[in-house]
Enzyme design. Structure first.
Site, short mmCIF file in Angstrom:
data_model
loop_
_atom_site.label_atom_id
_atom_site.label_comp_id
_atom_site.label_asym_id
_atom_site.label_seq_id
_atom_site.Cartn_x
_atom_site.Cartn_y
_atom_site.Cartn_z
CB SER A 239 -76.82 86.36 64.16
OG SER A 239 -75.89 85.89 65.10
CG ASP B 19 -73.41 93.69 65.86
OD1 ASP B 19 -73.49 92.66 66.54
OD2 ASP B 19 -73.93 93.81 64.74
CG HIS C 195 -75.76 90.29 67.35
ND1 HIS C 195 -74.91 90.34 66.27
CD2 HIS C 195 -76.22 89.00 67.39
CE1 HIS C 195 -74.86 89.16 65.68
NE2 HIS C 195 -75.65 88.34 66.33
#
Length: 353
Positions: free
Chosen positions: A154, A296, A323
Site C-alpha cells: 500500500s 483491491d 487490498h
C-alpha cells in the site's frame, strides 16, 4: 574390462553434461538448519532481534524500531507497512510461511508509526524524507545488493518504489504489493470503477458527508466499513478481521494518515494525491514483483502493467484477494512471494508465477 571402463566413462560424461545444462534458477534450494536460521549473531546484550536505529532528519535525530526475525545471509526481506501510519504488526502472518523457506524478516516501524518515535510534526510526513530514512535504516542493518529484498505494501509500495528509483543499486529484489505507481490513476479507479459498485443512496450520503468535510461524523465510517472496507480492503466482516490487522490499524497515526492519504481509503486527497511514477519505473532494472488483487482498492490491471514496464518484472495475481491479499488470498500471496524471492536468490531476474 575395457567395456566396463568405457561404460563408466560414458556415464560420467553424461552426468557432467546434465549438470552443466541445469541453470542456476533450476537448482534446488535447501532451507538452512533451524539452529542456523535462529542463530543470534549480535555481540551485545540479546534483544530478540530488536534494534533501535537512530536517524538524522532536518528536525534533528530520532529513533525508529526494527526487529530481525531469523538469520539468512542471502535473503533479508524488509517490510514497509501501509497506511500511511499503521505498524509492522499486520505483517506477522508472514512468520507462518517465509521462515520455513529460510527467508529472514526485517520488521520496521517508520517514523511516527508503532514503536518508533513520533515527532508529531506534520512537516515530517514527507515522501523524500521517508526515502532517506529507509536508506539510513538499510545502512544501520547492513543490508546490501547481495541480500536486501524490499517489500512495500500500500503506502509502503509508494515508498519502496520511490526508494528503488533512487537507490536500486542496493537492492537484490523489489516487491510492490497492492499499490499502483500513480495516485491520480488510483483516485480515478476509485471514482470511475469502485464508486459505481455502491448502492446509489449510500454513495450519495457518503458524498454529502465528504462535501461538508464532516469526516469525524461516525456515520462516514459506518457507511464505508461494510460497503467499501469489507469489500476492497479485507474481504471479511470487520468483526472477523485477523488480530494482527486490527492491532496494527488500531494504532494508526491519524495525523500521518490524513496528511498523506486523506480521510479514507476511498480515493486519495492528501500530499500524495499527485504522485506519479509511470514513466520513471522504466529505469528500474532490479528484479521487481508487482502484486495485485481482483477486489483491491487498486486496479489489478495497472499492477499487472507495472511488471511489463520495469526491466525485470514479474506479476502475482491474487484472484480472491483485495487490498490485504496477504490475508484474504493468503496461500496465493505467500506462495508467489516465496517463489519470487527464492527465484531471484537462485539467479532469475523474472520469475514465472
Amino acid at each position: 574390462m575395457k567395456i566396463k571402463n568405457f561404460v563408466l566413462a560414458t556415464l560420467t560424461l553424461a552426468a557432467a553434461c546434465i549438470s552443466a545444462c541445469v541453470s542456476p534458477a533450476a537448482k534446488q534450494y535447501d532451507a538452512p538448519e533451524l539452529g542456523d536460521y535462529f542463530k543470534d549473531t549480535t555481540s551485545a546484550i540479546k534483544t530478540g532481534g530488536v534494534e533501535m536505529v537512530t536517524i538524522n532528519t532536518p528536525k534533528g535525530k530520532f529513533r525508529v524500531w526494527t526487529k530481525k526475525f531469523g538469520n539468512s545471509p542471502a535473503m533479508k526481506l524488509m517490510l514497509l507497512n501501509g497506511g500511511p501510519g499503521a505498524t509492522h504488526e499486520y505483517f506477522e502472518c508472514m512468520e507462518s510461511f517465509l521462515p520455513a523457506k529460510g527467508i529472514e524478516l526485517v520488521y520496521y516501524d517508520q517514523l511516527g508509526c508503532g514503536n518508533s518515535d513520533n515527532p508529531k510534526d506534520t512537516s515530517m510526513w514527507d515522501l523524500p524524507r521517508y526515502v532517506e530514512e529507509v536508506e539510513q535504516v538499510r545502512q544501520a542493518l547492513h543490508l546490501d545488493k547481495d541480500n536486501f529484498y524490499l517489500l512495500g505494501h500500500s503506502w509502503g509500495g509508494i515508498l519502496a518504489t520511490e526508494y528503488a528509483l533512487k537507490y536500486q543499486q542496493h537492492l537484490k529484489g523489489l516487491i510492490i504489493s497492492n499499490m499502483m505507481v500513480s495516485c491520480p490513476d488510483y483516485g480515478k479507479y476509485a471514482q470511475e470503477v469502485l464508486a459505481k459498485q455502491f448502492d446509489p443512496k449510500v454513495l450519495a450520503r457518503i458524498r454529502e458527508i465528504e462535501a461538508k468535510g464532516d469526516f469525524a461524523n461516525p456515520e462516514y465510517m459506518e457507511l464505508l466499513q461494510p460497503n467499501f472496507y469489507e469489500k476492497h480492503i479485507l474481504r471479511l466482516p470487520s468483526a472477523e478481521w485477523p488480530e494482527p490487522v486490527t492491532r496494527s490499524l488500531g494504532k494508526m497515526n491519524q495525523s500521518l494518515y490524513v496528511t498523506m492519504q486523506g480521510p479514507s481509503e476511498f480515493g486519495i486527497s492528501g500530499k500524495l494525491a499527485n504522485w506519479d511514477r509511470k514513466k520513471e519505473i522504466k529505469g528500474l532494472s532490479v528484479p521487481t514483483l508487482s502484486i495485485g488483487g481482483e477486489y483491491d482498492t487498486m486496479d489489478p490491471k495497472h499492477m499487472q502493467w507495472i511488471a511489463t514496464q520495469v526491466q525485470n518484472g514479474s506479476y502475482l495475481y491474487c484472484k480472491n484477494g483485495s487490498h490485504m491479499s496477504l490475508y484474504d488470498d493468503q496461500k496465493t500471496y505467500m506462495r508467489g512471494l516465496t517463489k519470487f524471492i527464492l527465484g531471484v536468490n537462485n539467479g532469475e531476474k523474472k520469475v514465472e508465477l
